[in-house]
Design a protein around this motif. Structure first.
Motif, mmCIF file in Angstrom:
data_model
loop_
_atom_site.group_PDB
_atom_site.id
_atom_site.type_symbol
_atom_site.label_atom_id
_atom_site.label_comp_id
_atom_site.label_asym_id
_atom_site.label_seq_id
_atom_site.Cartn_x
_atom_site.Cartn_y
_atom_site.Cartn_z
ATOM 1 N N ASN A 1 0.861 -1.174 0.000
ATOM 2 C CA ASN A 1 0.000 0.000 0.000
ATOM 3 C C ASN A 1 0.902 1.230 0.000
ATOM 4 N N LEU A 2 0.376 2.334 -0.448
ATOM 5 C CA LEU A 2 1.149 3.540 -0.664
ATOM 6 C C LEU A 2 1.863 4.019 0.598
ATOM 7 N N THR A 3 1.207 3.952 1.732
ATOM 8 C CA THR A 3 1.809 4.409 2.985
ATOM 9 C C THR A 3 3.038 3.581 3.341
ATOM 10 N N ASP A 4 2.932 2.257 3.222
ATOM 11 C CA ASP A 4 4.081 1.391 3.515
ATOM 12 C C ASP A 4 5.202 1.619 2.500
ATOM 13 N N ALA A 5 4.839 1.835 1.248
ATOM 14 C CA ALA A 5 5.845 2.065 0.215
ATOM 15 C C ALA A 5 6.604 3.359 0.484
ATOM 16 N N GLU A 6 5.897 4.394 0.920
ATOM 17 C CA GLU A 6 6.562 5.664 1.242
ATOM 18 C C GLU A 6 7.571 5.483 2.373
ATOM 19 N N LYS A 7 7.192 4.719 3.368
ATOM 20 C CA LYS A 7 8.064 4.502 4.526
ATOM 21 C C LYS A 7 9.281 3.646 4.166
ATOM 22 N N SER A 8 9.139 2.797 3.159
ATOM 23 C CA SER A 8 10.181 1.822 2.833
ATOM 24 C C SER A 8 10.750 2.019 1.438
ATOM 25 N N LEU A 9 10.670 3.217 0.902
ATOM 26 C CA LEU A 9 11.052 3.454 -0.482
ATOM 27 C C LEU A 9 12.485 3.018 -0.780
ATOM 28 N N SER A 10 13.406 3.354 0.081
ATOM 29 C CA SER A 10 14.803 2.995 -0.154
ATOM 30 C C SER A 10 14.974 1.488 -0.287
ATOM 31 N N GLU A 11 14.338 0.745 0.596
ATOM 32 C CA GLU A 11 14.441 -0.716 0.544
ATOM 33 C C GLU A 11 13.742 -1.278 -0.682
ATOM 34 N N LEU A 12 12.628 -0.677 -1.070
ATOM 35 C CA LEU A 12 11.927 -1.141 -2.264
ATOM 36 C C LEU A 12 12.760 -0.881 -3.516
ATOM 37 N N ILE A 13 13.450 0.233 -3.541
ATOM 38 C CA ILE A 13 14.326 0.528 -4.678
ATOM 39 C C ILE A 13 15.479 -0.479 -4.719
ATOM 40 N N ASP A 14 16.011 -0.838 -3.562
ATOM 41 C CA ASP A 14 17.056 -1.867 -3.525
ATOM 42 C C ASP A 14 16.548 -3.175 -4.117
ATOM 43 N N ARG A 15 15.323 -3.534 -3.807
ATOM 44 C CA ARG A 15 14.739 -4.773 -4.330
ATOM 45 C C ARG A 15 14.518 -4.675 -5.830
ATOM 46 N N ALA A 16 14.101 -3.496 -6.295
ATOM 47 C CA ALA A 16 13.922 -3.310 -7.736
ATOM 48 C C ALA A 16 15.280 -3.401 -8.444
ATOM 49 N N GLU A 17 16.312 -2.816 -7.841
ATOM 50 C CA GLU A 17 17.658 -2.919 -8.420
ATOM 51 C C GLU A 17 18.101 -4.370 -8.532
ATOM 52 N N LEU B 1 -0.010 -0.081 -4.324
ATOM 53 C CA LEU B 1 -1.476 -0.082 -4.298
ATOM 54 C C LEU B 1 -2.005 1.113 -3.512
ATOM 55 N N ARG B 2 -3.157 1.626 -3.938
ATOM 56 C CA ARG B 2 -3.889 2.630 -3.166
ATOM 57 C C ARG B 2 -5.316 2.115 -3.049
ATOM 58 N N ASP B 3 -5.754 1.952 -1.834
ATOM 59 C CA ASP B 3 -7.081 1.401 -1.564
ATOM 60 C C ASP B 3 -7.290 0.068 -2.269
ATOM 61 N N GLY B 4 -6.214 -0.753 -2.304
ATOM 62 C CA GLY B 4 -6.318 -2.082 -2.898
ATOM 63 C C GLY B 4 -6.219 -2.115 -4.414
ATOM 64 N N ARG B 5 -6.084 -0.938 -5.050
ATOM 65 C CA ARG B 5 -5.975 -0.884 -6.518
ATOM 66 C C ARG B 5 -4.537 -0.594 -6.915
ATOM 67 N N LEU B 6 -4.076 -1.243 -7.965
ATOM 68 C CA LEU B 6 -2.733 -1.014 -8.468
ATOM 69 C C LEU B 6 -2.662 0.374 -9.091
ATOM 70 N N VAL B 7 -1.740 1.213 -8.585
ATOM 71 C CA VAL B 7 -1.594 2.571 -9.114
ATOM 72 C C VAL B 7 -0.202 2.824 -9.695
ATOM 73 N N ALA B 8 0.785 1.986 -9.351
ATOM 74 C CA ALA B 8 2.132 2.191 -9.868
ATOM 75 C C ALA B 8 2.919 0.892 -9.745
ATOM 76 N N LYS B 9 3.965 0.811 -10.565
ATOM 77 C CA LYS B 9 4.889 -0.313 -10.489
ATOM 78 C C LYS B 9 6.294 0.243 -10.399
ATOM 79 N N LEU B 10 7.089 -0.330 -9.553
ATOM 80 C CA LEU B 10 8.503 -0.008 -9.436
ATOM 81 C C LEU B 10 9.225 -1.156 -10.121
#
Length: 93
Positions: free
Chosen positions: A14-30, A38-47
């Motif tokens: 969800n967007l709130t968790d992604a904001e808090k963990s952005l650095s780690e999510l970027i590491d995983r994408a790398e 997701l926002r309200d259970g709907r897919l809104v973006a992909k990293l």
């Protein structure tokens, strides 16, 4: 805040968790993983991982192919001084 493996949902973040963990999510994408946001259970973006650019300095060169290419490009050998004099003289008129 380090995310534990159990905190990574399979369906996305969800967007709130992604904001808090952005650095780690970027590491995983790398590392090659695609992350759904997701926002309200709907897919809104992909990293997504970016394909690394080809390092042109580290590519191998086929020397024989280069020689063949250079040989096919060779024309009459003219001294550089003669070329400069010709250009200079033609530019005067």
């Amino acid at each position: 805040m380090a995310l534990q493996a159990k905190e990574f949902p399979m369906d996305g973040f969800n967007l709130t968790d992604a904001e808090k963990s952005l650095s780690e999510l970027i590491d995983r994408a790398e590392a090659g993983e695609t992350i759904d946001i997701l926002r309200d259970g709907r897919l809104v973006a992909k990293l997504v991982p970016v394909k690394p650019a080809v390092d042109k300095l580290n590519r191998r060169v086929d020397i024989e192919a280069l020689r063949r290419h250079l040989d096919s490009q060779s024309g009459p050998v003219v001294e550089s001084g003669a070329i400069v004099r010709t250009l200079r003289d033609e530019a005067r008129y």
